[in-house]
Motif scaffolding. Structure first.
Motif, PDB file in Angstrom:
ATOM      1  N   ALA A   1      16.005  28.464  25.870  1.00 22.27           N
ATOM      2  CA  ALA A   1      14.947  28.699  24.889  1.00 22.27           C
ATOM      3  C   ALA A   1      14.635  27.358  24.252  1.00 22.27           C
ATOM      4  O   ALA A   1      15.528  26.717  23.689  1.00 22.27           O
ATOM      5  N   ALA A   2      13.387  26.911  24.345  1.00 21.81           N
ATOM      6  CA  ALA A   2      13.085  25.530  23.994  1.00 21.81           C
ATOM      7  C   ALA A   2      11.816  25.395  23.169  1.00 21.81           C
ATOM      8  O   ALA A   2      10.903  26.223  23.242  1.00 21.81           O
ATOM      9  N   VAL A   3      11.784  24.300  22.383  1.00 19.54           N
ATOM     10  CA  VAL A   3      10.595  23.878  21.655  1.00 19.54           C
ATOM     11  C   VAL A   3      10.378  22.408  21.984  1.00 19.54           C
ATOM     12  O   VAL A   3      11.305  21.592  21.902  1.00 19.54           O
TER      13      VAL A   3
ATOM     14  N   ALA B   1      19.296  18.063  21.980  1.00 16.81           N
ATOM     15  CA  ALA B   1      18.111  17.274  21.657  1.00 16.81           C
ATOM     16  C   ALA B   1      17.888  16.235  22.743  1.00 16.81           C
ATOM     17  O   ALA B   1      18.801  15.487  23.074  1.00 16.81           O
ATOM     18  N   ASN B   2      16.691  16.202  23.285  1.00 19.75           N
ATOM     19  CA  ASN B   2      16.327  15.183  24.270  1.00 19.75           C
ATOM     20  C   ASN B   2      15.112  14.456  23.709  1.00 19.75           C
ATOM     21  O   ASN B   2      13.994  14.973  23.739  1.00 19.75           O
ATOM     22  N   GLY B   3      15.350  13.284  23.131  1.00 28.92           N
ATOM     23  CA  GLY B   3      14.294  12.603  22.407  1.00 28.92           C
ATOM     24  C   GLY B   3      13.972  11.226  22.932  1.00 28.92           C
ATOM     25  O   GLY B   3      14.114  10.948  24.134  1.00 28.92           O
TER      26      GLY B   3
ATOM     27  N   SER C   1      19.598  11.724  23.745  1.00 29.69           N
ATOM     28  CA  SER C   1      19.166  11.849  25.131  1.00 29.69           C
ATOM     29  C   SER C   1      20.016  12.925  25.791  1.00 29.69           C
ATOM     30  O   SER C   1      21.139  12.670  26.216  1.00 29.69           O
ATOM     31  N   THR C   2      19.481  14.139  25.831  1.00 28.66           N
ATOM     32  CA  THR C   2      20.237  15.320  26.261  1.00 28.66           C
ATOM     33  C   THR C   2      21.567  15.342  25.510  1.00 28.66           C
ATOM     34  O   THR C   2      22.653  15.434  26.093  1.00 28.66           O
TER      35      THR C   2
ATOM     36  N   TYR D   1      12.291  17.335  23.247  1.00 28.23           N
ATOM     37  CA  TYR D   1      12.701  18.702  23.585  1.00 28.23           C
ATOM     38  C   TYR D   1      13.915  19.083  22.744  1.00 28.23           C
ATOM     39  O   TYR D   1      14.893  18.338  22.682  1.00 28.23           O
ATOM     40  N   PHE D   2      13.839  20.251  22.138  1.00 24.97           N
ATOM     41  CA  PHE D   2      14.951  20.796  21.359  1.00 24.97           C
ATOM     42  C   PHE D   2      15.220  22.178  21.931  1.00 24.97           C
ATOM     43  O   PHE D   2      14.310  23.024  21.983  1.00 24.97           O
ATOM     44  N   PHE D   3      16.447  22.446  22.381  1.00 18.39           N
ATOM     45  CA  PHE D   3      16.660  23.702  23.086  1.00 18.39           C
ATOM     46  C   PHE D   3      18.111  24.155  22.999  1.00 18.39           C
ATOM     47  O   PHE D   3      18.999  23.398  22.618  1.00 18.39           O
TER      48      PHE D   3
END
Length: 410
Positions: A262-264, A136-138, A126-127, A177-179
């Motif tokens: 920059a994120a995916v 990683a924010n999952g 979580s961030t 989110y992975f950034f």
């Protein structure tokens, strides 16, 4: 007709010949010219003349051999070319990467996932920082972990990556989110920028969405998000490239801690999604992958500008100081310079030993930190007894749990 030309010996008509035998004299001249030029006649399309010997006008027709240049074709990073006339080729130095060891073009640090100071597996992120510089924010029960390439299987031939990141998603719904946060919102502002990365899944397919996010820092202008672009990942490594014009910062207010993200992003899936080779650069083309610095040591130093861990080794030395009483000592701990004054934390006091050279070390009963700056922090230690007032002292690890964590992340 006693007179002839000096080079080819053609008969030259004389004034008297023109009265007596003019036609015959002119015919002789023409015959001489025709004989000399005979070898220039003939040949076929595409052939060229070649000298047969050093004799004047001694030629033959030949087909061009493989060494003859018949055209110039521009390759990667080069423009121009042609097959005739003046041929011009140009090399775009500003936007071409220039090979495996060219430093500086990639704004992503640790893009090959080579450095994992915080650990190798992270559950329910979580961030959460995972591989260095990557957040990683999952969702609950997601796992982001370090994976090792089988030698020779990295996505880029000639670039032997060691590690890659695997995101194992759970059944929990929601977007992941992975950034990476790239320092300074001015980075590539107003320029065409390309964000590229390799990805794959272990089965089926997955939709990945790439985008940029400009954050103007504390007290700065409102954040700006770019339009995203979707890609479909399959079971084979593929390189995906998202190219857009980064918004200008003209007229904006930039505060402390500004950045470009920059994120995916992606949604829940039964697949493992794997990533490697992140690159952010100027230009409309994704050039050959390169880490930000071009060296392993350079990448570690770049990562440690934002985060550093010391410890993990029994009896590891941390710093020097002195005992100001029989139960208390102060030390100075040094670390790599950070981008700003960092936050510093320490593991349990019992993980550390204070020694002053008078005998065995004394396990700490309490520990605290104070006065952090960009490359030092004060470490205060308390023990039950055993120190000598005024004597020099050293602080070191009592076990492998001893840790000092220094963070100046954005």
């Amino acid at each position: 007709m006693a007179t002839t030309t000096s080079n080819f010996g053609w008969p030259i008509p004389q004034s008297t010949d023109l009265v007596k035998d003019g036609a015959t004299a002119i015919a002789s001249l023409g015959s001489g010219v025709d004989t000399s030029m005979a070898e220039l006649k003939g040949g076929t399309t595409g052939q060229i003349l070649s000298k047969t010997s050093g004799t004047d006008m001694d030629f033959t027709w030949i087909t061009p051999n493989p060494g003859d240049i018949t055209g110039v074709t521009a390759g990667t990073g080069i423009t121009g070319g042609g097959t005739s006339g003046d041929v011009t080729v140009s090399f775009d130095v500003a936007n071409y990467g220039g090979g495996q060891y060219a430093a500086g073009k990639n704004k992503i640090i640790n893009g090959d996932f080579g450095i994992w100071q915080r650990g190798t597996s992270f559950t329910s992120p979580s961030t959460t920082y995972t591989a260095d510089r990557f957040v990683a924010n999952g969702q609950t029960s997601d796992v982001v972990s370090q994976q090792t390439f089988t030698p020779g299987t990295a996505p880029v031939s000639g670039y032997e990556g060691t590690y890659y990141a695997r995101w194992a998603t759970s059944a929990t719904a929601g977007t992941r989110y992975f950034f990476q946060k790239v320092e300074d919102v001015r980075t590539l502002a107003g320029q065409t920028a390309s964000f590229s990365f390799w990805a794959r899944v272990n089965s089926g397919t997955a939709t990945l969405s790439a985008y940029f996010y400009q954050q103007f820092g504390s007290g700065g202008s409102a954040d700006v998000s770019s339009t995203s672009q979707n890609f479909t990942a399959t079971t084979s490594w593929q390189r995906f490239t998202y190219t857009t014009t980064m918004p200008s910062v003209s007229g904006k207010t930039i505060g402390a801690g500004s950045l470009v993200q920059a994120a995916v992003s992606f949604s829940a899936t039964s697949n493992n999604i794997e990533f490697w080779g992140w690159q952010l650069e100027a230009g409309s083309t994704a050039t050959p992958f390169q880490t930000a610095t071009g060296t392993k040591q350079g990448e570690l130093a770049a990562c440690q500008r934002y985060y550093e861990e010391q410890g993990g080794v029994n009896t590891q030395f941390f710093g020097n100081g002195y005992a100001y009483s029989s139960t208390a000592a102060a030390y100075v701990i040094t670390f790599q310079p950070k981008r700003t004054t960092p936050s510093v934390s320490v593991s349990a006091a019992s993980d550390f030993v204070a020694g002053d050279g008078a005998g065995g070390g004394v396990t700490l009963s309490s520990a605290s930190l104070a006065y952090p700056c960009v490359n030092t922090v004060a470490f205060y230690a308390t023990v039950a007894s055993g120190l000598t007032t005024g004597r020099g002292s050293a602080i070191y690890a009592a076990n492998t749990n001893a840790r000092l964590k220094i963070s100046a992340e954005l």
